[in-house]
Design an enzyme around this catalytic site. Sequence first.
Site, PDB file in Angstrom:
ATOM      1  CG  HIS A  14      -1.719   0.853   1.232  1.00 44.27           C
ATOM      2  ND1 HIS A  14      -2.824   0.989   1.882  1.00 44.27           N
ATOM      3  CD2 HIS A  14      -2.108   2.411   0.901  1.00 44.27           C
ATOM      4  CE1 HIS A  14      -3.498   2.339   1.476  1.00 44.27           C
ATOM      5  NE2 HIS A  14      -3.137   2.909   0.859  1.00 44.27           N
ATOM      6  CG  HIS A  16      -1.382   6.407  -2.149  1.00 46.09           C
ATOM      7  ND1 HIS A  16      -2.210   6.276  -3.134  1.00 46.09           N
ATOM      8  CD2 HIS A  16      -1.118   5.584  -0.953  1.00 46.09           C
ATOM      9  CE1 HIS A  16      -3.565   5.185  -2.077  1.00 46.09           C
ATOM     10  NE2 HIS A  16      -2.734   5.022  -0.568  1.00 46.09           N
ATOM     11  CG  HIS A 194      -7.465   3.640  -0.340  1.00 46.96           C
ATOM     12  ND1 HIS A 194      -6.612   3.038  -1.469  1.00 46.96           N
ATOM     13  CD2 HIS A 194      -6.811   4.258   0.578  1.00 46.96           C
ATOM     14  CE1 HIS A 194      -6.015   3.354  -1.062  1.00 46.96           C
ATOM     15  NE2 HIS A 194      -5.575   4.100   0.207  1.00 46.96           N
ATOM     16  CD  GLU A 197      -7.152   6.772   4.718  1.00 45.05           C
ATOM     17  OE1 GLU A 197      -8.296   6.507   3.821  1.00 45.05           O
ATOM     18  OE2 GLU A 197      -6.873   6.782   4.695  1.00 45.05           O
ATOM     19  CG  ASP A 275      -1.238   5.414   2.804  1.00 46.92           C
ATOM     20  OD1 ASP A 275      -2.287   5.079   1.791  1.00 46.92           O
ATOM     21  OD2 ASP A 275      -2.042   5.915   3.575  1.00 46.92           O
ATOM     22  CG  ASP A 276       0.009   8.843   0.815  1.00 45.11           C
ATOM     23  OD1 ASP A 276      -0.085   9.034  -0.427  1.00 45.11           O
ATOM     24  OD2 ASP A 276      -1.151   8.420   1.521  1.00 45.11           O
TER      25      ASP A 276
END
Length: 336
Positions: A14, A16, A194, A197, A275-276
């Site tokens: 996961h 991005h 997703h 969340e 994630d980010d």
Amino acid sequence: MNDFIAALPKAELHLHIEGSFEPELMFEIAQRNQIEIPYKTIDEVKKAYQFSCLQDFLDIYYAGAGVLIHEQDFYDLAMAYYQKCYENNVIHTEIMFDPQTHTERGIAFETVINGLQKARLEAKEKWGINSLFIMSYLRHLSEESAFETLKQSLPYKDLITSVGLDSSEMGNPPIKFKNVFEASVKEGYIPVAHAGEEGPTEYIWEAIDVLKVARIDHGNRCLEDENLVNEIVKRDLALTVCPLSNLELRNTDVMTNHPLKKLLDKGIKATVNSDDPAYFGGYMNANFVAVQEALNLSKEDILTLVKNSFNYSFATYEQKKIYLEKVYEVVNEFNS
Ligand code: HPA
Ligand code: ZN
């Protein structure tokens, strides 16, 4: 423990790519593309990275991605992430990219995918890192726009493994994308989304029942519905959990309350992911360390999480076997 985490080979499921855009590289690319960004210094950027919810973050994330114009920019962005994979012992990664973030600004699909693909080949060559691409539809846009993206992707179908669903969750339930997910699966893409969340448990039910996802991204809120937990276990669906993201976006108030250990205890196949990472303060090892310390996870727990990351990846059976052998080499070293 930190050495054990660092030494273990890991898979990231996961991530991005637009969320791995470090401020230093953002400045460099903004300058060479002569695009104004609303910050003068790296410090100013870091100060802006204080989020109270998902939307707060997304506004800044899309603004940052706005400086990416040329194939070279996407290549540079991806190479910087692969370098972090190398440093974090991530040997397999499944990278999400948001075509609409770029096509909506007039950047061709081809420019994005060609830059990413060039980096993928180079990372494989240079560091032996394997990676797959997950094309994510933006859920705040229409299903029609997702269909347009699906169409644009078809000439590059062989380069893309999976389709995902990201962006603003509240008010954009999975069912909005029922038809485009069906069409994407018909084209051979593996569906993920997703869900849970920020959104309610109903969205997770829709992701599994309507979109028929093979994995749930985040999914933390499943713990609010015991039937859902049982169903996720029964269907053997993994969750791609992102501890530092959950903390930074206030889905978890303090790390000691993070649901990861509860998920594992319920028998859910959880994985740890970043994630980010450029926005949430850490790549894979930092995520593992943060959650290990806060929840007092054992070596067994860490090993379970790492094994889950390989077993629930979209790698082939043969690749998974090789990966797990590499994991046990490190485990044996630490036991001897
Ligand atoms: N959630 C939803 N959309 C996103 C995220 C996320 O964590 N990161 C990038 N797009
Ligand atoms: Zn995400």
